[in-house]
Design an enzyme around this catalytic site. Structure first.
Site, short mmCIF file in Angstrom:
data_model
loop_
_atom_site.label_atom_id
_atom_site.label_comp_id
_atom_site.label_asym_id
_atom_site.label_seq_id
_atom_site.Cartn_x
_atom_site.Cartn_y
_atom_site.Cartn_z
N HIS C 137 0.87 -1.18 0.00
CA HIS C 137 0.00 0.00 0.00
C HIS C 137 0.91 1.24 0.00
CE1 HIS C 137 -2.83 2.97 1.69
NE2 HIS C 137 -3.80 2.16 1.32
N ASP C 215 2.98 -3.62 8.24
CA ASP C 215 1.75 -2.84 8.10
C ASP C 215 0.60 -3.80 8.37
OD1 ASP C 215 -0.53 -1.63 7.21
OD2 ASP C 215 0.22 -1.19 5.20
N GLN C 218 -4.45 -4.14 7.29
CA GLN C 218 -5.41 -5.01 6.62
C GLN C 218 -5.50 -6.39 7.28
OE1 GLN C 218 -8.33 -4.55 4.70
NE2 GLN C 218 -6.92 -3.08 3.82
N LYS C 241 -10.72 0.53 10.25
CA LYS C 241 -10.94 -0.66 9.42
C LYS C 241 -11.45 -1.83 10.24
CE LYS C 241 -7.22 0.43 6.16
NZ LYS C 241 -7.88 0.79 4.89
N CYS C 380 -4.56 2.49 -3.82
CA CYS C 380 -3.29 2.96 -3.25
C CYS C 380 -2.16 1.97 -3.49
CB CYS C 380 -3.43 3.23 -1.76
SG CYS C 380 -4.51 4.61 -1.40
C1 LIG Z 1 -2.60 -2.52 3.61
C2 LIG Z 1 -2.92 -1.13 4.06
N1 LIG Z 1 -1.96 -0.38 4.61
C3 LIG Z 1 -2.18 0.87 5.02
C4 LIG Z 1 -3.41 1.45 4.88
C5 LIG Z 1 -3.58 2.84 5.34
O1 LIG Z 1 -4.47 2.93 6.38
P1 LIG Z 1 -4.86 4.37 6.93
O2 LIG Z 1 -5.40 5.14 5.77
O3 LIG Z 1 -5.88 4.08 7.95
O4 LIG Z 1 -3.61 4.96 7.46
C6 LIG Z 1 -4.45 0.70 4.31
C7 LIG Z 1 -5.80 1.26 4.13
O5 LIG Z 1 -6.11 1.99 3.24
C8 LIG Z 1 -4.19 -0.61 3.88
O6 LIG Z 1 -5.15 -1.35 3.32
#
Ligand SMILES: Cc1ncc(COP(=O)(O)O)c(C=O)c1O
Ligand SMILES: Cc1ncc(COP(=O)(O)O)c(C=O)c1O
Lengths: 144, 422, 422, 144
Positions: C137, C215, C218, C241, C380
């Site tokens: 991401h 990270d 997810q 999430k 993203c």
């Molecule tokens: C795998 C992953 N990493 C990071 C993020 C970023 O999360 P946030 O926008 O809550 O910081 C997301 C969600 O969009 C995601 O799916």
């Protein structure tokens, strides 16, 4: 008994108004200072050690709330005659039992500041262990 | 520090704002504490929340919640509209030229860090000076000190006079010590209530080619703000101090500056394109809003702005002046109380004081038993405390739901303190 | 990319988790969209909220709200306790050794930036390598790229094979190109649902003396996480999430590392003492929490963790596997649909696909008219999209409130798409 | 009429399936590309200018959703014969009227991408002004 009288019971106010072992020792075998930045409590502790690293004399100075100053005053009475190792291992509950008052988390920090400073002084002078919950960064003492 | 104030100002709450009626909007006052009604005199730390604001957030979650900006579906459109509507409300609150210049952050602290990092890391170096004030909140002090150290720039403090006002006569000598690149000041001091001459500092900053950063955390809740009239380049505020939720604040910055700046937080949403070798940044304000926004919080912020706007910032400011004057008046009758800061007509609804011989922590504790919540400590202003020569003070701070009766209870409580520790 | 999946897995929702019953906890489903019940298939972007969580936040605001940590009075004590209780809940969620290691942030993105700045700025330089993956991401990609550029370190990507799995056979050749200092990977991909071999990457990272950053944005919503078993040094997650509010997330980091690190955001609360010449930092976790915390959001996060824990992460994970298998099965019956990613038994409840000749935006738009919310875009993940050779995909993602009927409606909707644009 | 038919009315689908002025001109007097990163729409526009910088020929290429491609196709018909200055000043509503469909904010960005790219091309070639709301950073085109 009201909440005020519970927290600031007579013995506490007495130790606050007439602290025991007040004044720093010079020379001293161990010394340290600490502060509780949240409320501005400050405590400095000095110790003279005898045979077996037994505490012969202890003196403190500081400014801060009644709880922090009274607790330190009571602590100095409590630890005289104990070895450095015994003080290092002394659970904070020993002091809190002596205080005998209900403490919220914020006030707890006031109450145990003096004990922390004393442990730090002994650690620096004699290498006795520091409380585990301080983590590895307890170079100086801060109870937050 | 003096105990002067304007004794002529009487409490005529009714004519301006009906605090007693507004209290009914705040569910927190429905409980008792230690068997007594709550006298919440710590609004400068964070304000209580009106039902209207809480309902706006719940309504958003229950009817319009989805991640914003990217979704084609209706829920996402609704959520995006709600977020952007709040951005527009913040713009209007600050009288900013464009909503593109409004960046949602967690709190004022993050907003200031954003400028310190994103502008500072690329624009500061040895020979440059970052200038703050002696009464600055740590949040507008430490970020500048930290970035100055990281970049090799110098760090200076505009000192205070004995009335808690900035010594502007020191500016020239500061300017001789290096290239002034940043001037940072609070609009209202959270410790003394002092209102700073931001427009004059801004003029001085711009004379030297510096950017002017204003910390509006303590002014936005209490008075009409106009970033254009202040002449600043950046202003940071927090929602939680102004009837809004925790977890959201706003940074306003001039578009020309924001556009030339590097980003701060990077990641999802703030990009234009991402490649292995390089990435490029999105347009304002997105460039500075990485990751999922504090969406419901922004909606709550918008509702809080609506709530305050309906009451009227002029009415709020006037009412707080009256409360401050009343409180200073009452405290002046107690010879064993020292109060700090400027006269009532030059301060917001904040009163800092000490009780002779009693540590603020003990004062606050005894007052708590009476159902009175005040703050005791350094108020995140250690440099100022050093100047005042104290470790801590007591601080009573007022808001639109404060009633004069609570100030009377404060004074009664102080008598109890005196009796217990005297 | 293949369209393989495990066709044996049948949907036996009842035996594991009663999605139909859980739906009643989510007020969002009480409305209709375009006259139809909402089929919300975009939970990977952000989940909907259960009443229990919303009520916990409102209750906090109505009964226990004050700024935390500093107040002596009862309200402040209550608020502080509530915040710290939530910290403990996050600790338990992640099976972290200590709550001191849990830092509240706005979202996973900020958590990753915190590590990138606070660790990276002081520990990276020319000759060093920062390694991410091709399916990362942007939030776990761009911060590393940005800090690598700022510090002169190299930036490498572990490529994917044709099944959307990481090519670990490339690791050795990457390691020959420099000193591997950071390895960053998602636990579960938000585009393909791929579950990455984090433990093996962590072992590789540590062999090279690198820090391992995972990270978990997810994975935390969907499966039991155990940071100690993963062998990571840092893990970032987002509350929104996982049934929690927007505006809060958490970074977990090993105490030894966090203690040696410089702070990130500076200002109120995170300091020990502030002087004109220098300031010193508070203890963990405060050192990394500058300014007023997202307090109510943290409380909501705690309530969300309670909610999910009661249902059970094993049940949630198993149920999502079943939904993913069911969806892949159904999509495989449509020859004009291409789906991406690994087989159902190696993925979370996320299905990415394209309809031949129809842009995802149009697919999502037509589905919206049917009350079906899916995401269309690059999710993203521009590097991954490039690898797949597409500009965008459709993504349907599932959660504990998803029912198989919604997947049937998705398939019916795709037939309509096909008819309209065929 | 259903919501689907309102948005994807016949003319839109026709322009999408059989775009007018499709294909890039080479050589061209003005050209630019742009993308809408949110959904991956991409458009490249090329223009040949005659006397008074009047648009004689225009060609585009791109990929993206039906709205973005159809709108650009309709735009190319609309601007032929106009001067560069006229196009620079053309309000987006002129194009939206031509489209004649209800657009949400997200879809609006799809619809006006082609117009933005065209304005950018003319700006780069002839110095005509860019829309004010783009701000000072509109070096390349991104509609976000
Ligand atoms: C795998 C992953 N990493 C990071 C993020 C970023 O999360 P946030 O926008 O809550 O910081 C997301 C969600 O969009 C995601 O799916
Ligand atoms: C003057 C001033 N500046 C900055 C802050 C920091 O605000 P926050 O903690 O919301 O970032 C405060 C509040 O504590 C304040 O009073």
């Amino acid at each position: 008994m009201g909440e005020f009288e519970q927290l600031y019971r007579e013995l506490i106010l007495d130790h606050y108004k007439s602290p025991r072992n007040h004044g720093l020792l010079d020379p001293a075998d161990a010394s340290a200072e600490g502060q509780n930045p949240l409320c501005g409590d400050e405590i400095a502790v000095t110790v003279r050690l005898g045979a077996d690293d037994r505490i012969e004399e202890v003196g403190f100075d500081g400014r801060g709330c009644a709880i922090s100053q009274a607790a330190t005053s009571m602590l100095t009475d409590l630890v005289k005659g104990k070895t450095a190792q015994e003080v290092a291992e002394m659970p904070k509950d020993d002091l809190l039992d002596e205080l005998g008052i209900p403490l919220t988390p914020v006030r707890l920090k006031c109450a145990i500041l003096g004990l922390g400073v004393l442990k730090l002084a002994l650690h620096k002078a004699r290498g006795t262990p520091l409380p585990e919950e301080w983590g590895t960064s307890a170079r100086d003492l801060v109870l937050e | 520090m003096s105990r002067e104030y304007d004794a002529d100002v009487a409490v005529t709450a009714k004519t301006t704002l009906d605090a007693q009626r507004l209290r009914a909007d705040f569910p927190i006052f429905e409980q008792t504490f230690h068997g007594k009604p709550l006298a919440f005199l710590d609004s400068a730390a964070s304000s209580q929340k009106p039902r209207q604001m809480l309902e706006a957030m719940t309504h958003f979650y229950e009817t319009s919640y989805a991640n914003v900006h990217r979704g084609v579906y209706q829920l996402a459109e609704r959520a995006t509209e709600a977020l952007e509507l709040s951005r527009e409300k913040v713009r209007a609150l600050l009288n900013a030229p464009s909503a593109r210049e409004v960046i949602f952050v967690r709190n004022a602290t993050e907003g200031i860090n954003l400028v310190a990092y994103a502008w500072g890391l690329s624009n500061l170096g040895p020979g440059d000076l970052v200038v703050v004030t002696e009464l600055e909140h740590h949040s507008n002090f430490v970020p500048w000190q930290y970035i100055a150290h990281r970049t090799g720039a110098g760090f200076r403090m505009i000192p205070l006079d004995d009335h808690g006002q900035l010594r502007l006569d020191e500016l020239d000598s500061i300017a001789r010590e290096g290239n002034v690149k940043v001037v940072a000041t609070g609009v209202v001091s959270n410790s003394l209530g002092t209102m700073n001459p931001v427009d004059r500092l801004a003029a001085w900053a711009h004379e030297h080619g510096a950017i002017m950063v204003a910390d509006g955390a303590q002014s936005a809740p209490h008075m009409k703000m106009d970033v254009q009239a202040l002449g600043c380049d950046f202003v940071a505020i927090s929602a939680h101090k102004m009837c809004g939720p925790s977890g959201v604040g706003a940074l306003w910055g001039k578009a020309e500056l924001l556009e030339r700046m590097e980003p701060f937080l990077t990641g999802g949403h703030m990009i234009r394109s991402v490649g292995v070798d390089d990435s490029t940044w999105g347009e304002l304000p997105h460039k500075f809003e990485a990751g999922t926004a504090p969406m419901a919080e922004a909606v709550g912020f918008g509702a809080a702005i609506d709530y305050l706007t309906e009451i009227g910032f002029d009415a709020i400011e006037r009412y707080e002046h009256e409360l401050a004057a009343y409180a200073l008046d009452k405290l002046a009758e107690l010879p064993w109380v020292t109060s700090y800061g400027p006269p009532a007509d030059r301060r917001a609804g904040i009163v800092s004081f000490n009780v002779d011989g009693v540590h603020p922590h003990d004062v606050a504790q005894v007052l708590d038993f009476e159902g009175i919540a005040i703050r005791a400590g350094h108020h995140c202003c250690q440099p100022l405390m050093r100047k005042l020569g104290v470790a801590a003070t007591n601080r009573a701070s007022f808001y639109l739901y404060t009633i004069p009766d609570e100030i009377d209870r404060l004074v009664d409580g102080l008598h109890k303190v005196r009796k217990a520790f005297g």
